[in-house]
Design an enzyme around this catalytic site. Structure first.
Site, PDB file in Angstrom:
ATOM      1  N   MET A 206      45.350  56.616  27.292  1.00 61.85           N
ATOM      2  CA  MET A 206      46.672  57.235  27.169  1.00 61.85           C
ATOM      3  C   MET A 206      46.795  57.932  25.818  1.00 61.85           C
ATOM      4  O   MET A 206      45.841  57.988  25.062  1.00 61.85           O
ATOM      5  CB  MET A 206      47.738  56.178  27.390  1.00 61.85           C
ATOM      6  CG  MET A 206      47.782  55.733  28.847  1.00 61.85           C
ATOM      7  SD  MET A 206      49.062  54.542  29.138  1.00 61.85           S
ATOM      8  CE  MET A 206      48.514  53.201  28.133  1.00 61.85           C
TER       9      MET A 206
ATOM     10  N   ARG B 299      23.428  27.927  58.929  1.00 61.55           N
ATOM     11  CA  ARG B 299      23.460  28.790  60.118  1.00 61.55           C
ATOM     12  C   ARG B 299      22.148  28.565  60.869  1.00 61.55           C
ATOM     13  O   ARG B 299      21.077  28.643  60.271  1.00 61.55           O
ATOM     14  CB  ARG B 299      23.564  30.257  59.731  1.00 61.55           C
ATOM     15  CG  ARG B 299      24.906  30.665  59.121  1.00 61.55           C
ATOM     16  CD  ARG B 299      24.902  32.156  58.835  1.00 61.55           C
ATOM     17  NE  ARG B 299      26.207  32.684  58.490  1.00 61.55           N
ATOM     18  CZ  ARG B 299      26.607  32.932  57.241  1.00 61.55           C
ATOM     19  NH1 ARG B 299      25.808  32.675  56.226  1.00 61.55           N
ATOM     20  NH2 ARG B 299      27.810  33.428  57.011  1.00 61.55           N
TER      21      ARG B 299
ATOM     22  N   LYS C  72      49.853  46.339  21.999  1.00 62.78           N
ATOM     23  CA  LYS C  72      49.879  46.818  20.613  1.00 62.78           C
ATOM     24  C   LYS C  72      51.202  46.465  19.942  1.00 62.78           C
ATOM     25  O   LYS C  72      51.223  45.920  18.831  1.00 62.78           O
ATOM     26  CB  LYS C  72      49.656  48.330  20.587  1.00 62.78           C
ATOM     27  CG  LYS C  72      49.593  48.867  19.182  1.00 62.78           C
ATOM     28  CD  LYS C  72      49.310  50.346  19.156  1.00 62.78           C
ATOM     29  CE  LYS C  72      47.921  50.619  19.674  1.00 62.78           C
ATOM     30  NZ  LYS C  72      47.413  51.925  19.390  1.00 62.78           N
TER      31      LYS C  72
ATOM     32  N   GLY D 128      41.723  54.480  24.923  1.00 60.62           N
ATOM     33  CA  GLY D 128      41.582  55.931  24.993  1.00 60.62           C
ATOM     34  C   GLY D 128      42.135  56.568  26.261  1.00 60.62           C
ATOM     35  O   GLY D 128      41.989  57.763  26.472  1.00 60.62           O
TER      36      GLY D 128
ATOM     37  N   CYS E 280      33.580  28.307  54.340  1.00 64.38           N
ATOM     38  CA  CYS E 280      32.168  28.681  54.242  1.00 64.38           C
ATOM     39  C   CYS E 280      31.942  30.164  54.424  1.00 64.38           C
ATOM     40  O   CYS E 280      30.815  30.632  54.491  1.00 64.38           O
ATOM     41  CB  CYS E 280      31.333  27.885  55.238  1.00 64.38           C
ATOM     42  SG  CYS E 280      31.798  28.189  56.949  1.00 64.38           S
TER      43      CYS E 280
ATOM     44  N   ARG F 122      52.508  56.108  19.521  1.00 65.56           N
ATOM     45  CA  ARG F 122      51.294  55.575  20.143  1.00 65.56           C
ATOM     46  C   ARG F 122      51.632  54.814  21.421  1.00 65.56           C
ATOM     47  O   ARG F 122      52.595  54.063  21.465  1.00 65.56           O
ATOM     48  CB  ARG F 122      50.589  54.590  19.208  1.00 65.56           C
ATOM     49  CG  ARG F 122      50.102  55.188  17.926  1.00 65.56           C
ATOM     50  CD  ARG F 122      49.670  54.084  16.961  1.00 65.56           C
ATOM     51  NE  ARG F 122      49.335  54.618  15.660  1.00 65.56           N
ATOM     52  CZ  ARG F 122      48.121  55.008  15.298  1.00 65.56           C
ATOM     53  NH1 ARG F 122      47.120  54.909  16.137  1.00 65.56           N
ATOM     54  NH2 ARG F 122      47.899  55.479  14.092  1.00 65.56           N
TER      55      ARG F 122
ATOM     56  N   ARG G 256      25.797  24.296  61.717  1.00 67.63           N
ATOM     57  CA  ARG G 256      26.601  25.009  62.701  1.00 67.63           C
ATOM     58  C   ARG G 256      25.765  25.308  63.928  1.00 67.63           C
ATOM     59  O   ARG G 256      24.658  25.849  63.825  1.00 67.63           O
ATOM     60  CB  ARG G 256      27.122  26.307  62.120  1.00 67.63           C
ATOM     61  CG  ARG G 256      28.015  27.011  63.122  1.00 67.63           C
ATOM     62  CD  ARG G 256      28.541  28.284  62.580  1.00 67.63           C
ATOM     63  NE  ARG G 256      27.503  29.286  62.487  1.00 67.63           N
ATOM     64  CZ  ARG G 256      27.712  30.490  61.981  1.00 67.63           C
ATOM     65  NH1 ARG G 256      28.900  30.784  61.482  1.00 67.63           N
ATOM     66  NH2 ARG G 256      26.748  31.369  61.944  1.00 67.63           N
TER      67      ARG G 256
ATOM     68  N   GLY H 241      36.005  29.965  58.431  1.00 65.78           N
ATOM     69  CA  GLY H 241      35.032  31.059  58.430  1.00 65.78           C
ATOM     70  C   GLY H 241      35.790  32.330  58.097  1.00 65.78           C
ATOM     71  O   GLY H 241      36.248  33.063  58.971  1.00 65.78           O
ATOM     72  N   THR H 242      35.909  32.574  56.807  1.00 70.60           N
ATOM     73  CA  THR H 242      36.808  33.653  56.389  1.00 70.60           C
ATOM     74  C   THR H 242      36.233  35.037  56.660  1.00 70.60           C
ATOM     75  O   THR H 242      36.972  36.013  56.613  1.00 70.60           O
ATOM     76  CB  THR H 242      37.149  33.504  54.896  1.00 70.60           C
ATOM     77  OG1 THR H 242      35.930  33.270  54.183  1.00 70.60           O
ATOM     78  CG2 THR H 242      38.099  32.352  54.684  1.00 70.60           C
ATOM     79  N   ASN H 243      34.931  35.125  56.947  1.00 70.20           N
ATOM     80  CA  ASN H 243      34.387  36.442  57.313  1.00 70.20           C
ATOM     81  C   ASN H 243      34.978  36.872  58.647  1.00 70.20           C
ATOM     82  O   ASN H 243      35.513  37.974  58.797  1.00 70.20           O
ATOM     83  CB  ASN H 243      32.862  36.403  57.426  1.00 70.20           C
ATOM     84  CG  ASN H 243      32.200  35.901  56.171  1.00 70.20           C
ATOM     85  OD1 ASN H 243      32.732  36.061  55.086  1.00 70.20           O
ATOM     86  ND2 ASN H 243      31.041  35.276  56.319  1.00 70.20           N
TER      87      ASN H 243
ATOM     88  N   TYR I 152      36.634  21.462  49.766  1.00 70.53           N
ATOM     89  CA  TYR I 152      35.446  22.074  49.176  1.00 70.53           C
ATOM     90  C   TYR I 152      35.359  23.555  49.517  1.00 70.53           C
ATOM     91  O   TYR I 152      35.995  24.034  50.457  1.00 70.53           O
ATOM     92  CB  TYR I 152      34.164  21.361  49.632  1.00 70.53           C
ATOM     93  CG  TYR I 152      33.840  21.525  51.102  1.00 70.53           C
ATOM     94  CD1 TYR I 152      33.112  22.625  51.548  1.00 70.53           C
ATOM     95  CD2 TYR I 152      34.258  20.591  52.043  1.00 70.53           C
ATOM     96  CE1 TYR I 152      32.812  22.786  52.904  1.00 70.53           C
ATOM     97  CE2 TYR I 152      33.974  20.734  53.390  1.00 70.53           C
ATOM     98  CZ  TYR I 152      33.251  21.838  53.813  1.00 70.53           C
ATOM     99  OH  TYR I 152      32.970  22.017  55.139  1.00 70.53           O
TER     100      TYR I 152
ATOM    101  N   ARG J  80      44.224  42.726  18.066  1.00 67.09           N
ATOM    102  CA  ARG J  80      44.333  42.146  19.408  1.00 67.09           C
ATOM    103  C   ARG J  80      43.166  41.194  19.596  1.00 67.09           C
ATOM    104  O   ARG J  80      42.182  41.269  18.851  1.00 67.09           O
ATOM    105  CB  ARG J  80      44.329  43.229  20.477  1.00 67.09           C
ATOM    106  CG  ARG J  80      43.035  43.956  20.506  1.00 67.09           C
ATOM    107  CD  ARG J  80      43.018  45.093  21.480  1.00 67.09           C
ATOM    108  NE  ARG J  80      41.837  45.870  21.172  1.00 67.09           N
ATOM    109  CZ  ARG J  80      41.656  47.137  21.489  1.00 67.09           C
ATOM    110  NH1 ARG J  80      42.598  47.783  22.135  1.00 67.09           N
ATOM    111  NH2 ARG J  80      40.561  47.745  21.175  1.00 67.09           N
TER     112      ARG J  80
ATOM    113  N   HIS K 203      27.790  48.942  52.622  1.00 69.38           N
ATOM    114  CA  HIS K 203      27.061  47.808  53.185  1.00 69.38           C
ATOM    115  C   HIS K 203      26.053  47.272  52.179  1.00 69.38           C
ATOM    116  O   HIS K 203      25.973  46.076  51.909  1.00 69.38           O
ATOM    117  CB  HIS K 203      26.357  48.249  54.475  1.00 69.38           C
ATOM    118  CG  HIS K 203      25.495  47.183  55.088  1.00 69.38           C
ATOM    119  ND1 HIS K 203      24.155  47.069  54.784  1.00 69.38           N
ATOM    120  CD2 HIS K 203      25.790  46.190  55.942  1.00 69.38           C
ATOM    121  CE1 HIS K 203      23.657  46.038  55.450  1.00 69.38           C
ATOM    122  NE2 HIS K 203      24.631  45.492  56.171  1.00 69.38           N
TER     123      HIS K 203
ATOM    124  N   SER L 242      36.212  23.983  58.901  1.00 67.52           N
ATOM    125  CA  SER L 242      35.669  24.847  57.860  1.00 67.52           C
ATOM    126  C   SER L 242      36.112  26.271  58.166  1.00 67.52           C
ATOM    127  O   SER L 242      35.867  26.781  59.262  1.00 67.52           O
ATOM    128  CB  SER L 242      34.148  24.751  57.825  1.00 67.52           C
ATOM    129  OG  SER L 242      33.644  25.630  56.847  1.00 67.52           O
TER     130      SER L 242
ATOM    131  N   GLU M 119      37.957  30.273  62.507  1.00 65.78           N
ATOM    132  CA  GLU M 119      37.618  31.660  62.188  1.00 65.78           C
ATOM    133  C   GLU M 119      38.194  32.649  63.186  1.00 65.78           C
ATOM    134  O   GLU M 119      38.004  33.848  63.068  1.00 65.78           O
ATOM    135  CB  GLU M 119      36.101  31.823  62.063  1.00 65.78           C
ATOM    136  CG  GLU M 119      35.307  31.336  63.253  1.00 65.78           C
ATOM    137  CD  GLU M 119      33.793  31.452  63.049  1.00 65.78           C
ATOM    138  OE1 GLU M 119      33.352  32.121  62.118  1.00 65.78           O
ATOM    139  OE2 GLU M 119      33.057  30.853  63.863  1.00 65.78           O
TER     140      GLU M 119
END
Ligand code: PEP
Ligand code: MG
Length: 902
Positions: free
Chosen positions: A109, A582, A29, A107, A854, A98, A637, A788-790, A874, A343, A459, A786, A767
């Site tokens: 604050m 998979r 603001k 709204g 992946c 303000r 895989r 496997g970030t899980n 990728y 704004r 989940h 590749s 992974e």
């Protein structure tokens, strides 16, 4: 330390000293008021106290040294400019106080108006306003009310109650029917309320009012609702708010005064035109409180043409200056227009795309900037179907909008029933108290998922979002009784087979069917809507921006798909290959029996038979996928299931065997199975016999898969197609594992491909943390990595990916240990560091090593930017998220000076 520092520091800026780029320091603001002041627009004079001052106050519990003196100096100059003194008994200057943080928190604050009024200056104000006693006393009662509530925490209802009392005594519902005497009486009543709750009289000293109001605004940064809002909107907790002290102008001085809000384009659809509301003879909070109905802004033309024309001129000027949709608040005081705020306006996802396209057409921004101004979350929103709510449907419950979209269908309570009914072509909604991994098939089969427990990281929520499936979680008004196959909500009993509708954006649950409209953006991606000929402005804008994103991005986008249908859809959505096929699910269903035979085989012969039976089935699977992805790389895989998923549950099997023994039946086979299940039972299956470990333990399993892949590729090529298989080994932690698999695979490939021209790459998933840390060695045996970030997240944090989100993430989110689940958005500091190390060391060992990701993060907007920054080749994600990843990869590749798209 601070004493010396803070004396030097500048904490207060006149509007003339700031500009729109100083949002960090002056808040949104304040920065925009400064910008408008410098554009020569009519902004009431004032000054801004910086976020730095707020942060210092919040850390130490007191105003930093020097602040009071700086406020004094700026107040004096404001008084000089206005020719009045704050709270002067004869001719008072009044100010508003303000809040204004860097990111708008509507709204959340506090604001205090009319600071400077007291028992004496109220008389001066009346004289100044042309002997308008009513106005003066109304202003004074508003000050006591707002000040009491926000500065001294007096319960707001008490003031409301006193106002209602007076109106009742007068026999009216309308504030405007109260005259000066009524309002004077109300001021007395308010003062009593104030004294009762605070133990002191309402402060009469204007400067004390000002200081306390400033402090209250600082404190409001940490008010509960502000904290919640920030968490929801992912606004950092340590930014602090600025405070704007502005000379009051009044929209409630009579019919030639008023207040309004305006947008330079429709924030809902993006359509050009003038949108806004106006309320004559009122102050801003009257609009918010809905005391009287506003009129469309266009009607101001009749009421006050001069101000209207001036306002339109200013709106055009602001749009051109900000090169974006602006939203504006203004007040007209006796025919003089004042700008109170502007704004870059919030907008819907659809409007964001449409407006960005329009601004390019108008030559105000280029395509890079247009791309910067939209984001993947907005695109994802536009890809969900939504309800056609053209007439009223009444919601029976409201849960958490956990995964957007809209779905109608018959209620089912078990995964098995969901699969059954879906196979008969029925739309079903899976209703559970909460879901667990066993519900996966049901979730896949259902149109939507409704749970009575769990939040945004439950989940159900996480899995549904990944699938692009509508989900409402935590609808706790529902009493779900799975064994009885019904739920109750209020007076309604809903049985299996009854139809309900759920809205995954609002979290609302409806009884019966609400018609669902498909997303036109998905129709466009599916090739059903031609962007060149459609008159749908949104589709045209999406097409244009996506085309630019594709041209701009460096990251390629692949998909995770293991059926021909998924592969085909992903290709239509722009996937440039498969990054993860998979193979586990290919071993379920009617092939489960073969797998059981394989696992339980007592001798080489039996095992080989089972494998020989699986080979043609696998080959057919791969042929289908290679055909769909003709000419594009397909990473297959090798199998990676926790072993127990293929075997019957131990308890159930034990009971069956015991019962059969009791009956004297022949149970030799079941006993063998039970013994094997006992032998293979694992306490931590996710850390057990899976991935490459399984391949090394069961002879011939990986070999069969490699053969099937190579034979499928050769078959496709012989048919005139092009197959580009990449074989990926899961869960590798040591180069020796990969070398062992590789040696066997190379032998088989050489034997199968012969002179067919088929080329097969062999690479690995990264992974397991050890793989990331020894990537230099592993790269010697891998043609690609590749991530496997899980699993990398699971093992990097030591969080069981199946359990923790439902178990305790809510607490971690509440404590701010992380702002978002690390399974949803990559933890750049920890897991991200493992990725960086592996990318660098892998490429150092093997220049040009192909790198991809992946895990689920491949389709998450923030994560895509991270993967771009570490130089991956990728990302691969579920088909539905492919367009999102394309867009974000484009956004990551451009550099603009434009504003934050939040
Ligand atoms: C991963 O771990 O990130 C991965 C893609 O493999 P999966 O989810 O199948 O374990
Ligand atoms: Mg994995």
């Amino acid at each position: 330390m601070a004493a010396h520092d803070s004396v030097e520091r500048k904490y207060v800026y006149d509007f003339a000293e700031g500009n729109k780029d100083l949002k960090d320091l002056l808040g949104g603001k304040g920065a925009n008021l400064a910008e408008m002041t410098n554009l020569g627009l009519p902004v009431p004079p004032g000054f801004t106290i910086t976020t730095e001052a707020c942060k210092a106050y919040l850390t130490t519990g007191r105003e930093p040294d020097g602040l009071a003196a700086q406020i004094e100096a700026h107040l004096e100059s404001l008084e000089r400019e206005m020719g009045r003194r704050l709270g002067d008994p004869d001719d008072p200057l009044l100010v508003s106080v303000r809040s204004g943080a860097k990111f708008s928190m509507p709204g959340m604050m506090e604001t205090v108006l009319n600071v400077g009024l007291n028992d004496r200056s109220v008389v001066g104000l009346s004289a100044q306003a042309g002997r308008n006693d009513r106005f003066a006393w109304d202003s004074y009662r508003r000050l006591i009310q707002m000040f009491g509530k926000t500065v001294c925490e007096v319960p707001g209802e008490e003031f409301e109650h006193a106002l209602d009392e007076i109106k009742r005594a007068k026999g009216t519902h309308n504030d405007l029917d109260l005259d000066a005497d009524d309002l004077r009486g109300l001021v007395d009543a308010y003062k009593k309320i104030f004294a009762k709750h605070t133990g002191r009289e309402f402060p009469q000293e204007p400067r004390e009012q000002l200081d306390l109001a400033i402090r209250a605004v600082f404190d409001s940064w940490n008010a509960e609702r502000a904290v919640l809002y920030r968490r929801q909107e992912r606004i950092p907790a340590d930014l602090g708010t600025a405070v704007n002290v502005v000379a009051m102008v009044f929209g409630n001085l009579g019919p030639d005064s008023g207040t309004g809000v305006a947008f330079t384009r429709d924030p809902g659809s993006g359509a050009q035109g003038i949108y806004g509301d106006y309320l004559a003879n009122a102050q801003g909070e009257d609009v918010v409180a809905g005391i009287r109905n506003t009129v469309p802004l266009q009607e101001l033309e009749q009421l006050d043409k001069t101000s209207y024309d001036q306002l339109l001129g200013i709106m055009a000027r602001l749009e051109e200056h900000y090169k974006d949709l602006c939203d504006i608040e203004f007040t007209i005081e006796r025919g003089k227009l004042w700008m109170l705020q502007t704004r870059v306006g919030k907008r819907t996802a659809a409007a964001a795309f449409v407006i960005a396209g329009q601004l390019v057409d108008e030559g105000l921004i280029d395509l890079d900037e247009a791309l910067h101004r939209v984001n993947g979350a907005q695109l994802a929103q536009l890809m969900f179907p939504r309800f056609q709510l053209d007439h009223e449907f009444e919601a029976v419950a409201k849960g958490i909008g956990a995964s957007p979209g809209a779905a109608s269908g018959k209620v089912v309570f078990t995964s098995a029933r969901a699969v059954e009914l879906a196979a008969e072509g029925e739309a079903v909604i899976l209703v559970r108290r909460e879901t667990n991994p066993d519900d996966l098939n049901g979730m896949i089969a259902a149109k939507g998922i409704l749970t009575s427990r769990g939040g945004k990281t439950s989940h159900a929520a996480v899995v549904a979002r990944g699938m692009g499936k509508t989900c409402v979680s935590g609808a706790d008004e529902l009493d779900v009784n799975v064994p009885a196959k019904r739920f109750t909500v209020g007076d309604h009993v809903v049985n299996e087979g009854d139809v309900v509708s759920i809205d995954g954006t609002t979290g609302k649950v409806y009884l019966g069917e609400v018609p669902v409209m498909p997303s036109e953006v998905v129709q466009y991606f599916e090739g059903e809507l031609d962007p060149e000929t459609t008159d749908d402005a949104l589709v045209r804008a999406v097409h244009r921006i996506m085309t630019h994103a594709d041209a701009a991005r460096r990251l390629r986008v692949r998909t995770n798909a293991d059926t021909g249908a998924d592969a085909a859809r992903a290709r239509r959505f722009g996937a440039e290959g498969i990054g993860l096929c998979r193979t586990e699910h290919m071993f379920l269903g009617d092939r489960r029996e073969l797998v059981e035979r394989l696992i339980l085989a007592s001798g080489e012969r039996e095992r080989e038979d089972a494998l020989a039976a699986l080979l043609p089935l696998q080959r057919a699977d791969f042929i289908e996928i290679f055909r769909e992805m003709d000419g594009l790389p397909v990473t297959v895989r090798l199998i990676d299931p926790p072993l127990h998923e293929f075997l019957p549950p131990l308890e159930q099997l034990a009971v069956n065997v015991a019962v059969a023994q009791e009956r004297g039946e022949d149970v030799a086979k079941e006993e063998a199975l039970l013994a094997a299940v006992r032998r293979m039972h694992e306490e931590n299956p996710m850390l057990g016999l899976r991935g490459v470990r399984l391949g090394l333990v069961i002879p011939g399993l990986f070999a069969m898969q490699v053969r099937a892949i190579a034979e499928a590729a050769v078959a496709v090529v012989r048919d005139g197609g092009t197959a580009c298989p990449e074989i990926m080994v899961p869960l590798v932690g040591a180069v020796q594992e990969l070398e062992t698999v590789r040696a066997e695979a190379e032998r088989i490939i050489a034997e199968v491909v012969g002179d067919s021209g088929v080329e097969v790459l062999i690479g690995t998933m990264i992974e397991v943390p050890r793989a990331a840390l020894t990537a230099g060695q592993i790269a010697e045996a891998a043609e690609f990595f590749s991530f496997g970030t899980n699993d990398l997240t699971q093992m990097g944090w030591g969080f069981s990916r199946d359990d923790v989100e439902g178990a305790f993430f809510w607490r971690y989110l509440e404590l701010g240990i992380f702002g978002i689940s690390p399974f949803e958005s990559i933890d750049t500091d920890g897991v991200g560091r493992l990725i960086r190390i592996a990318a660098e060391e892998g490429r150092a060992a093997r220049p040009g090593l192909k790198l991809g990701v992946c895990g689920e993060h491949g389709g998450d907007p923030d994560s895509v930017h991270f993967f771009h920054s570490v130089g991956l080749d990728y990302v691969s994600c579920s088909p539905f998220r492919v367009p999102v990843a394309r867009l974000e990869a484009g956004r990551a590749a451009i550099t603009t000076t434009g504003s934050d798209s939040r």
